[in-house]
Design an enzyme around this catalytic site. Structure first.
Site, PDB file in Angstrom:
ATOM      1  N   THR A 211      40.596  37.001   2.685  1.00  0.00           N
ATOM      2  CA  THR A 211      41.297  38.570   2.826  1.00  0.00           C
ATOM      3  C   THR A 211      41.616  38.589   1.783  1.00  0.00           C
ATOM      4  O   THR A 211      41.319  37.793   0.573  1.00  0.00           O
ATOM      5  CB  THR A 211      42.961  37.482   3.196  1.00  0.00           C
ATOM      6  OG1 THR A 211      43.071  35.601   2.916  1.00  0.00           O
ATOM      7  CG2 THR A 211      43.052  37.196   5.331  1.00  0.00           C
ATOM      8  N   ASN A 213      45.014  39.370  -1.014  1.00  0.00           N
ATOM      9  CA  ASN A 213      45.853  37.914  -0.949  1.00  0.00           C
ATOM     10  C   ASN A 213      46.816  38.866  -2.380  1.00  0.00           C
ATOM     11  O   ASN A 213      46.649  39.109  -3.510  1.00  0.00           O
ATOM     12  CB  ASN A 213      46.700  36.689  -1.860  1.00  0.00           C
ATOM     13  CG  ASN A 213      45.027  35.904  -0.869  1.00  0.00           C
ATOM     14  OD1 ASN A 213      45.483  35.806   0.452  1.00  0.00           O
ATOM     15  ND2 ASN A 213      44.017  34.642  -1.532  1.00  0.00           N
ATOM     16  N   GLU A 262      48.423  38.319   3.291  1.00  0.00           N
ATOM     17  CA  GLU A 262      47.281  38.220   3.217  1.00  0.00           C
ATOM     18  C   GLU A 262      46.738  39.278   4.252  1.00  0.00           C
ATOM     19  O   GLU A 262      47.367  38.893   5.888  1.00  0.00           O
ATOM     20  CB  GLU A 262      47.081  36.651   4.082  1.00  0.00           C
ATOM     21  CG  GLU A 262      47.759  36.154   2.881  1.00  0.00           C
ATOM     22  CD  GLU A 262      47.169  34.496   3.560  1.00  0.00           C
ATOM     23  OE1 GLU A 262      46.285  33.174   3.053  1.00  0.00           O
ATOM     24  OE2 GLU A 262      47.901  34.055   4.695  1.00  0.00           O
TER      25      GLU A 262
END
Length: 314
Positions: A211, A213, A262
């Site tokens: 992901t 962030n 995320e």
């Protein structure tokens, strides 16, 4: 659009201007209706167009304990205002000194002396100046002396039949409930969060779902914790479908001070660290919840990615 940040650098406006004044947080559909009327009046008069706004929400100075969260920061607001085609935006530094300026003085210094106003366009509930004592009648009194017209517009009603009044407050309420589709209708565009991608704990990469962030800031409104289908936009304009989690990751942490955004980019491989991202929310897929173990979480994340892809037709 020319941005004015200092009253010592006011433009020379031979034909004057049509002006609107307000916080313009989010530059939503109601704001754009006011700006459209401003453009119409300016075309009739051969004038320039100008928006007067503030570098922060005035409530952060006059009542900080109840100041609302913002829908966008100043840079984003100026970008949105530029898209409306206005000629000038005057950004007023709103500090304690400015908060003490009487409404009549504000009108003289900014609307008359700086922007050579020929007409002022504001919402019918407009208030300004020290103690918010100024209103449309105040503007008209100053206008009678200096020869500008005042146009007060009624609140713009949502046209989808649900009766929503378009306002920054109603958009914040929609986002706080996770209703990004309602926020989209009120804004006239998808709600967008911006931020610089930072290094996280790499837990997503370890479980096969990397992901990007984006830390959140305490003064900006974000959607409620949960999982969303969204579009992720990179600095070069490339757009990727994404499954986005907003939350405090209860499966791994008993307490987190603030929610984290995320974004898993569907079908993307590469490094996103330190780039500025835009995340445009489309639909809430589910609430955030705690899972009993990693395998249960991974199975749900796979379903989330599939649901996001279907929602975004990818």
């Amino acid at each position: 659009m020319e941005v004015i940040r200092d009253l010592d650098w006011c433009p020379v406006l031979e034909h004057g201007s049509v002006v609107t004044v307000g916080e313009y947080d989010g530059v939503h559909r109601g704001h754009r209706t006011v700006i459209s009327e401003m453009h119409r009046l300016a075309a009739e008069r051969g004038c320039s167009t100008a928006v007067v706004t503030f570098d922060r929400h005035p409530a952060t100075v006059v009542r900080p304990e109840s100041a609302p969260l913002l829908l966008c920061d100043l840079d984003h607001k100026l970008e949105l205002l530029a898209e409306t085609g206005v000629d000038f935006t005057l950004v007023v530094t709103f500090d304690e000194r400015q908060a003490a300026v009487p409404a009549e003085q504000f009108a003289h210094e900014i609307l008359v002396n700086c922007l050579s106003a020929r007409a002022i366009v504001v919402g019918a509930d407009f208030h300004f100046g020290k103690g918010r004592r100024g209103n449309i009648e105040t503007l008209r009194q100053v206008g009678a002396e200096h020869g500008y017209e005042v146009v007060g517009l009624p609140l713009v009603k949502q046209m989808t039949g649900d009766g929503d009044v378009i306002s920054s407050t109603s958009i914040r309420e929609a986002l706080a409930a996770g209703d990004v589709e309602r926020a989209h209708r009120l804004l006239g565009r998808p709600f967008e969060v911006r931020g610089v991608v930072t290094l996280g704990d790499r837990r997503g990469r370890q479980i096969g779902v990397p992901t990007a962030n984006l830390p959140t800031t305490p003064d900006l409104q974000i959607p409620a914790d949960g999982v969303y289908a969204a579009w992720y936009v990179r600095p070069d304009g490339a757009q990727y479908p994404a499954a986005v989690n907003i939350g405090r990751r209860p499966t791994f942490y008993d307490f987190a001070e603030r929610s984290l955004i995320e974004a898993h980019l569907i079908g993307f491989r590469g490094d996103l660290y330190d780039e500025t991202a835009k995340v445009r929310f489309v639909r809430r897929l589910r609430a955030e919840r705690r899972f009993d173990g990693i395998e249960e979480l991974k199975a749900q994340l796979r379903r989330d990615i599939e649901d996001a892809a279907k929602c975004l037709h990818t």
